[in-house]
Design an enzyme around this catalytic site. Sequence first.
Site, PDB file in Angstrom:
ATOM      1  N   LYS A  71       0.825  -1.208   0.000  1.00 34.17           N
ATOM      2  CA  LYS A  71       0.000   0.000   0.000  1.00 34.17           C
ATOM      3  C   LYS A  71       0.857   1.255   0.000  1.00 34.17           C
ATOM      4  O   LYS A  71       0.461   2.296  -0.486  1.00 34.17           O
ATOM      5  CB  LYS A  71      -0.900   0.000   1.242  1.00 34.17           C
ATOM      6  CG  LYS A  71      -2.362  -0.060   0.872  1.00 34.17           C
ATOM      7  CD  LYS A  71      -3.268  -0.057   2.079  1.00 34.17           C
ATOM      8  CE  LYS A  71      -4.644  -0.529   1.644  1.00 34.17           C
ATOM      9  NZ  LYS A  71      -5.522  -0.932   2.685  1.00 34.17           N
TER      10      LYS A  71
HETATM   11  N1  GLU Z   1      -9.896  -5.969   4.443  1.00 35.23           N
HETATM   12  C1  GLU Z   1      -8.946  -6.944   4.007  1.00 35.23           C
HETATM   13  C2  GLU Z   1      -7.807  -6.259   3.283  1.00 35.23           C
HETATM   14  O1  GLU Z   1      -7.940  -5.109   2.882  1.00 35.23           O
HETATM   15  C3  GLU Z   1      -9.557  -7.973   3.077  1.00 35.23           C
HETATM   16  C4  GLU Z   1     -10.464  -8.882   3.819  1.00 35.23           C
HETATM   17  C5  GLU Z   1     -11.081 -10.014   3.017  1.00 35.23           C
HETATM   18  O2  GLU Z   1     -11.199  -9.903   1.800  1.00 35.23           O
HETATM   19  O3  GLU Z   1     -11.481 -10.983   3.640  1.00 35.23           O
HETATM   20  O4  GLU Z   1      -6.771  -6.865   3.114  1.00 35.23           O
END
Ligand code: GLU
Length: 291
Positions: A255
């Site tokens: 990120k």
């Molecule tokens: N919120 C998680 C992420 O941004 C992904 C969760 C999921 O897809 O189960 O890595």
Amino acid sequence: MADVTRFAPSPTGLLHLGHAHSALAGRRRAGPAGAGGGRFLLRIEDIDQGRCRPEFEAAILEDLAWLGLDWDGPVRRQSEHWDDYRAALATLEGQGLVYPCFCTRREIQAEIAAMDGAPHGPDGPLYPGTCRHLSPQQRAERLAEGRPYALRLDVAEAVRRSGPLSWTDELAGEQAARPELLGDVVLARKDTPTSYHLAVTVDDQLQGVTVVTRGQDLFDATHVHRLLQALLGYRVPVWRHHALLTDAAGKRLAKRNDAVAIRTLRDEGKSPAAVRALAGFPDGATAPARS
Ligand code: GLU
């Protein structure tokens, strides 16, 4: 019945090509929007209120729309559903499968350092179970002192209750569930009445998700999610963990790496079609380059 897939980003930064790949993979798996196709949902995973920012959420919605992605129904924002997570937690507590953990990060590290060969999971050393062994009296004392605590799942006991479980990944095939790989995971943090594992399991159930589409980095987390589903009496979806996009050096995109942020590519003048192609979905291809 038509499938329901989802994309569930955390608004802690800008979306990059890896996220675009994941979102496009979810949309493609659901099928085209509208008649006959499945549903593709968007969920904002913002339980970490210290790291999530409204401006990143706004950027997510804008970047997805710019990429040409649409989603079905309203966006679900986790921070608006604490009561759903509390209810699931109460069910698990009622089953006697949850214990308070008063350890600080430093105490856990010290305990692990003092152990001879502490067991490791996919994300590093496992929680050594210190607070699982507290007597009822020690527990009551700490609670009376007002010490902050997280809530952890007693995985060994939970597995004894659930018996052997399995789950299916559309790409990797049938898997025996091995939740013990992750140890006694946190179900509610000291400052938050839920955790990633609990919230994602509750949401996928409440949103009627039938195919959990997400990156390979979360493959092992699925062992825990499958166990939670069994304990909570939830439906069992299938999973589709796609390969992660990597940079030229073969390293997974982070990120922090603004060079691959959708925003940056867009500012450089790339078209949505060009960015979709960079994310592994060239227009007109019948299957993703990889997923
Ligand atoms: N919120 C998680 C992420 O941004 C992904 C969760 C999921 O897809 O189960 O890595």
